[in-house]
Design a protein around this motif. Structure first.
Motif, PDB file in Angstrom:
ATOM      1  N   ALA A  14       0.892  12.336 -29.393  1.00  0.00           N
ATOM      2  CA  ALA A  14      -0.220  12.323 -30.045  1.00  0.00           C
ATOM      3  C   ALA A  14       0.168  11.438 -31.218  1.00  0.00           C
ATOM      4  O   ALA A  14       0.872  11.772 -31.783  1.00  0.00           O
ATOM      5  N   HIS A  15      -0.434  10.207 -31.171  1.00  0.00           N
ATOM      6  CA  HIS A  15       0.037   9.563 -32.691  1.00  0.00           C
ATOM      7  C   HIS A  15      -0.995   9.496 -33.289  1.00  0.00           C
ATOM      8  O   HIS A  15      -2.023  10.160 -33.001  1.00  0.00           O
ATOM      9  N   GLY A  16      -1.136   9.586 -34.590  1.00  0.00           N
ATOM     10  CA  GLY A  16      -2.085  10.130 -35.780  1.00  0.00           C
ATOM     11  C   GLY A  16      -2.588   8.699 -35.858  1.00  0.00           C
ATOM     12  O   GLY A  16      -2.186   7.537 -36.034  1.00  0.00           O
ATOM     13  N   THR A  17      -3.687   8.735 -36.078  1.00  0.00           N
ATOM     14  CA  THR A  17      -4.941   8.015 -36.596  1.00  0.00           C
ATOM     15  C   THR A  17      -5.438   7.378 -38.218  1.00  0.00           C
ATOM     16  O   THR A  17      -4.526   8.211 -38.766  1.00  0.00           O
ATOM     17  N   MET A  18      -5.369   6.548 -38.718  1.00  0.00           N
ATOM     18  CA  MET A  18      -5.644   6.228 -40.181  1.00  0.00           C
ATOM     19  C   MET A  18      -6.416   7.380 -40.784  1.00  0.00           C
ATOM     20  O   MET A  18      -6.389   7.922 -42.375  1.00  0.00           O
ATOM     21  N   GLY A  19      -7.756   8.240 -39.748  1.00  0.00           N
ATOM     22  CA  GLY A  19      -8.402   9.292 -40.074  1.00  0.00           C
ATOM     23  C   GLY A  19      -7.695  10.662 -40.028  1.00  0.00           C
ATOM     24  O   GLY A  19      -7.928  11.238 -41.545  1.00  0.00           O
ATOM     25  N   SER A  20      -6.819  10.848 -39.251  1.00  0.00           N
ATOM     26  CA  SER A  20      -6.065  12.255 -39.167  1.00  0.00           C
ATOM     27  C   SER A  20      -5.082  11.519 -40.774  1.00  0.00           C
ATOM     28  O   SER A  20      -5.151  12.702 -41.399  1.00  0.00           O
ATOM     29  N   TYR A  21      -4.418  10.840 -40.941  1.00  0.00           N
ATOM     30  CA  TYR A  21      -3.472  10.309 -42.169  1.00  0.00           C
ATOM     31  C   TYR A  21      -4.356  10.897 -43.045  1.00  0.00           C
ATOM     32  O   TYR A  21      -3.855  11.589 -44.241  1.00  0.00           O
ATOM     33  N   TYR A  68      -0.669  17.257 -39.580  1.00  0.00           N
ATOM     34  CA  TYR A  68      -1.571  15.680 -39.581  1.00  0.00           C
ATOM     35  C   TYR A  68      -0.336  14.735 -39.524  1.00  0.00           C
ATOM     36  O   TYR A  68      -0.558  13.593 -39.554  1.00  0.00           O
ATOM     37  N   HIS A  71       2.663  15.344 -36.308  1.00  0.00           N
ATOM     38  CA  HIS A  71       2.016  15.454 -35.460  1.00  0.00           C
ATOM     39  C   HIS A  71       2.543  16.724 -34.251  1.00  0.00           C
ATOM     40  O   HIS A  71       2.601  16.386 -32.789  1.00  0.00           O
TER      41      HIS A  71
END
Length: 145
Positions: A14-21, A68, A71
């Motif tokens: 899993a790599h973070g998205t802007m929303g999760s960051y 977050y 990951h």
């Protein structure tokens, strides 16, 4: 050079998205602001209770960072990330409880005689004793004049 050669070992984790960051950042700010507010406004009169609440917020913030920003979850890396999370939580509990225990005993055992003297006195009496020899000198000097 193929696409697999330039992958640098990144797997399908899993790599973070802007929303999760942004969610992680928001939670981190909130989990920092609440303990700061608790200490600055002295909402809770007992300092020990405040310290335990702050440690609780610290543990929650560590978990937020691990989820977050690092990951870590049960699916990635065959569950080893969850084992690392559990190991980290055990180390945090040991560190926080040990630090609290050491600080409590340092505070209690450093100057027990001074603590007994302070408890039986009125606030103004402490100033008189703290100025001991100097207070006597100024009193003697006033006699000379």
């Amino acid at each position: 050079m193929s696409a697999h050669d330039t992958d640098h070992g990144h797997h399908d984790g899993a790599h973070g998205t802007m929303g999760s960051y942004m969610i992680g950042f928001g939670l981190s700010v909130i989990l920092t602001a609440i303990p700061f507010w608790l200490v600055m406004t002295k909402v809770i009169a007992n300092p020990q209770v405040t310290a335990f609440i702050i440690m609780g917020f610290a543990v929650v913030q560590i978990v937020v960072h691990m989820i977050y920003f690092l990951h870590m979850n049960t699916r990635s890396e065959g569950g080893w990330s969850m084992m690392a999370l559990m190991f980290t939580l055990v180390l945090v509990v040991i560190t926080l409880s040990g630090s609290t225990w050491v600080m409590y005993h340092l505070n209690h055992n450093m100057m027990p005689a001074m603590e007994d003297q302070v408890e039986g006195q009125m606030p103004g009496q402490m100033d008189h004793q703290m100025n001991g020899p100097m207070n006597g000198m100024t009193h003697d000097m006033s006699r000379m004049q």
